[in-house]
Design a protein around this motif. Structure first.
Motif, PDB file in Angstrom:
ATOM      1  N   ALA A 265      42.851  45.917  33.869  1.00  0.00           N
ATOM      2  CA  ALA A 265      43.237  47.078  33.325  1.00  0.00           C
ATOM      3  C   ALA A 265      42.474  48.330  34.081  1.00  0.00           C
ATOM      4  N   MET A 266      41.223  48.156  34.225  1.00  0.00           N
ATOM      5  CA  MET A 266      40.459  49.150  34.990  1.00  0.00           C
ATOM      6  C   MET A 266      40.882  49.187  36.435  1.00  0.00           C
ATOM      7  N   THR A 296      45.530  37.737  30.770  1.00  0.00           N
ATOM      8  CA  THR A 296      46.516  38.607  31.490  1.00  0.00           C
ATOM      9  C   THR A 296      47.717  39.199  30.854  1.00  0.00           C
ATOM     10  N   ASP A 297      47.768  38.804  29.471  1.00  0.00           N
ATOM     11  CA  ASP A 297      49.179  38.948  28.946  1.00  0.00           C
ATOM     12  C   ASP A 297      49.134  38.926  27.426  1.00  0.00           C
ATOM     13  N   LEU A 298      48.937  40.109  26.931  1.00  0.00           N
ATOM     14  CA  LEU A 298      48.823  39.940  25.576  1.00  0.00           C
ATOM     15  C   LEU A 298      50.036  40.048  24.553  1.00  0.00           C
ATOM     16  N   LEU A 299      50.976  40.443  25.456  1.00  0.00           N
ATOM     17  CA  LEU A 299      52.325  40.348  24.606  1.00  0.00           C
ATOM     18  C   LEU A 299      52.947  38.951  24.391  1.00  0.00           C
ATOM     19  N   ASP A 312      46.445  39.024  16.757  1.00  0.00           N
ATOM     20  CA  ASP A 312      45.131  38.945  16.743  1.00  0.00           C
ATOM     21  C   ASP A 312      44.565  40.253  17.475  1.00  0.00           C
ATOM     22  N   PHE A 313      44.950  40.676  18.547  1.00  0.00           N
ATOM     23  CA  PHE A 313      44.365  41.509  19.504  1.00  0.00           C
ATOM     24  C   PHE A 313      44.708  42.974  18.674  1.00  0.00           C
ATOM     25  N   LYS A 329      51.737  46.132  25.649  1.00  0.00           N
ATOM     26  CA  LYS A 329      52.390  46.133  26.914  1.00  0.00           C
ATOM     27  C   LYS A 329      51.367  47.117  27.832  1.00  0.00           C
ATOM     28  N   GLU A 330      51.039  47.993  27.030  1.00  0.00           N
ATOM     29  CA  GLU A 330      50.208  49.317  27.723  1.00  0.00           C
ATOM     30  C   GLU A 330      48.890  48.668  28.264  1.00  0.00           C
ATOM     31  N   HIS A 331      48.417  47.561  27.805  1.00  0.00           N
ATOM     32  CA  HIS A 331      47.175  47.247  27.763  1.00  0.00           C
ATOM     33  C   HIS A 331      47.207  45.450  28.426  1.00  0.00           C
TER      34      HIS A 331
END
Length: 422
Positions: A265-266, A296-299, A312-313, A329-331
């Motif tokens: 993300a950075m 790499t994928d929170l969605l 959870d996130f 999606k933004e993160h």
């Protein structure tokens, strides 16, 4: 009799962990998963010390007459079979050498990594206590401004202690060296910059200046504070790293697990003022990014996870009441890929059952579709989730792979700069 019970307990414990290291299944109870993941990796990365311990226990048990009777003999046979399994695990770890050699052969000059016949292999790569002697580190340096520290203290007094970093460097650097910023993992809620990652010490020994940073942890500090904190650490590096022999013009970032999500993300949001409160004009660009078993994928649209990672996130890390797909999606690094992204190097243990191995492969595929930059994916044979935390053949081979790739990226960038200057 009491030692016999201790011996039987150790036999069953290590037999179970050895089998589980091959099988790799996690218990459904979330609190037990972290302990299990650590146990998997301990067995798979340190099979020789475990074999040594088992031989010592067998000798001691034999001297005390533990093996008299049928039941003790059964346990003895189980112990021998377990040691055979540990030897297989050790040989399996050696396969990481081949994977790294094949991956770096295009830019490393056909470099041969240490083999069984090498002194380096036995003195370093299977030595669980190996630490380079010519590396020094400067610990607990605060990267927060006075105002940022005061703001953190208002949330919780101990939070400001997390806004610090360590610097690793050679004792006597000969010239200005490139910089690697490392971000620890731990699901955004645990972990520490002082974890003994062999990668950090290897890179410092190889001449890089390495910065290992902490960040405020959830749930006390809500995401994206973790991302903002690491950008603050980068701000400190740009300003102060020259005093440690580092080159602020070439900084790469690396991270594992949740630290990998933050690192990616950075790299994708460099110079984004949204994540640089009160330092919007500071240059937060990096030259390359290295991911290790990264999230790499929170969605999780492809349903690689066995749990609802997004929910959870949102609830436990970001402090949101409900799952917010636009926020995820933004993160999610998967959804942040740009055409002009920095180069990426991605490692993932193929036995990682905590963060899905397939998710990293999917991230690499999508990166190739969107970005014109270089990306390389190196699966690590037999690697569990925290294999890279231990001083072992896998982690040392991986460290060599990171060094060679980053040197290759830096060399190419310097060559491009020379051409532009002509």
């Amino acid at each position: 009799m009491s030692f016999g019970i201790i011996y039987y307990t150790f036999v069953l414990l290590f037999a179970g962990l050895t089998y589980a290291s091959f099988e790799g299944r996690l218990p459904k109870i979330h609190r037990l998963q972290h302990l299990t993941v650590f146990g998997f990796s301990l067995i798979s990365e340190w099979p020789l010390p475990v074999i040594g311990l088992k031989i010592a226990l067998i000798i001691f048990a034999s001297m005390l007459g533990v093996f008299k009777g049928i039941v003790p003999q059964i346990f003895y046979i189980i112990d021998l079979l377990t040691m055979i399994g540990l030897v297989v695990i050790f040989v399996d770890a050696y396969e990481a050498r081949r994977a790294i050699e094949q991956a770096i052969q295009l830019y490393s000059g056909s470099k041969e990594l240490p083999t069984f016949k090498s002194e380096t292999f036995w003195q370093r790569m299977v030595n669980p206590r190996f630490i380079p002697q010519d590396v020094v580190y400067y610990s607990n340096i605060s990267y927060a401004t006075h105002e940022e520290a005061n703001s953190a203290n208002k949330v919780a007094f101990e939070q400001v202690n997390f806004m610090s970093l360590d610097v690793y460097a050679r004792k006597q650097p000969s010239d200005v060296k490139p910089v690697l910023l490392f971000i620890h993992g731990g699901e955004w809620i645990r972990g520490d910059k002082g974890a003994p990652y062999p990668l950090i010490r290897h890179m410092a020994e190889s001449g890089w200046v390495v910065v290992s940073t902490n960040y405020r942890l959830a749930p006390t500090s809500k995401y994206p504070n973790q991302l903002i904190d690491v950008k603050r650490a980068l701000r400190w590096i740009k300003t102060h790293i020259a005093a440690f022999g580092g080159d602020p013009q070439f900084i790469a970032v690396a991270g594992d697990d949740a630290g990998g999500q933050i690192a990616a993300a950075m790299a994708f949001t460099q110079n984004d003022p949204k994540y640089q409160p009160n330092f919007e004009k500071t240059d937060t660009s990096v030259k390359a990014c290295v991911l290790i078993n990264a999230i790499t994928d929170l969605l999780d649209e492809n349903k690689f996870w066995d749990m609802n990672i997004g929910e959870d996130f949102c609830q436990n890390v970001a402090g949101l009441k409900v799952k917010d797909e636009s926020f995820l999606k933004e993160h999610s690094p998967l959804h942040l890929i740009k055409k002009d992204s920095v180069p990426f190097l991605v490692f993932h243990g193929d036995r990682d059952t905590f963060v899905p191995f397939k998710a990293s492969g999917h991230f690499v595929e999508e990166f190739k579709k969107v970005s014109k930059s270089e990306i390389q994916f190196i699966p690590i044979p037999g690697g569990h989730h925290v294999y890279h935390l231990f001083s072992s053949p896998r982690s040392h081979y991986q460290a060599i792979g990171v060094e060679e790739w980053l040197n290759h990226i830096r060399h190419d960038m310097m060559a491009d700069n020379d051409k532009s200057a002509e």
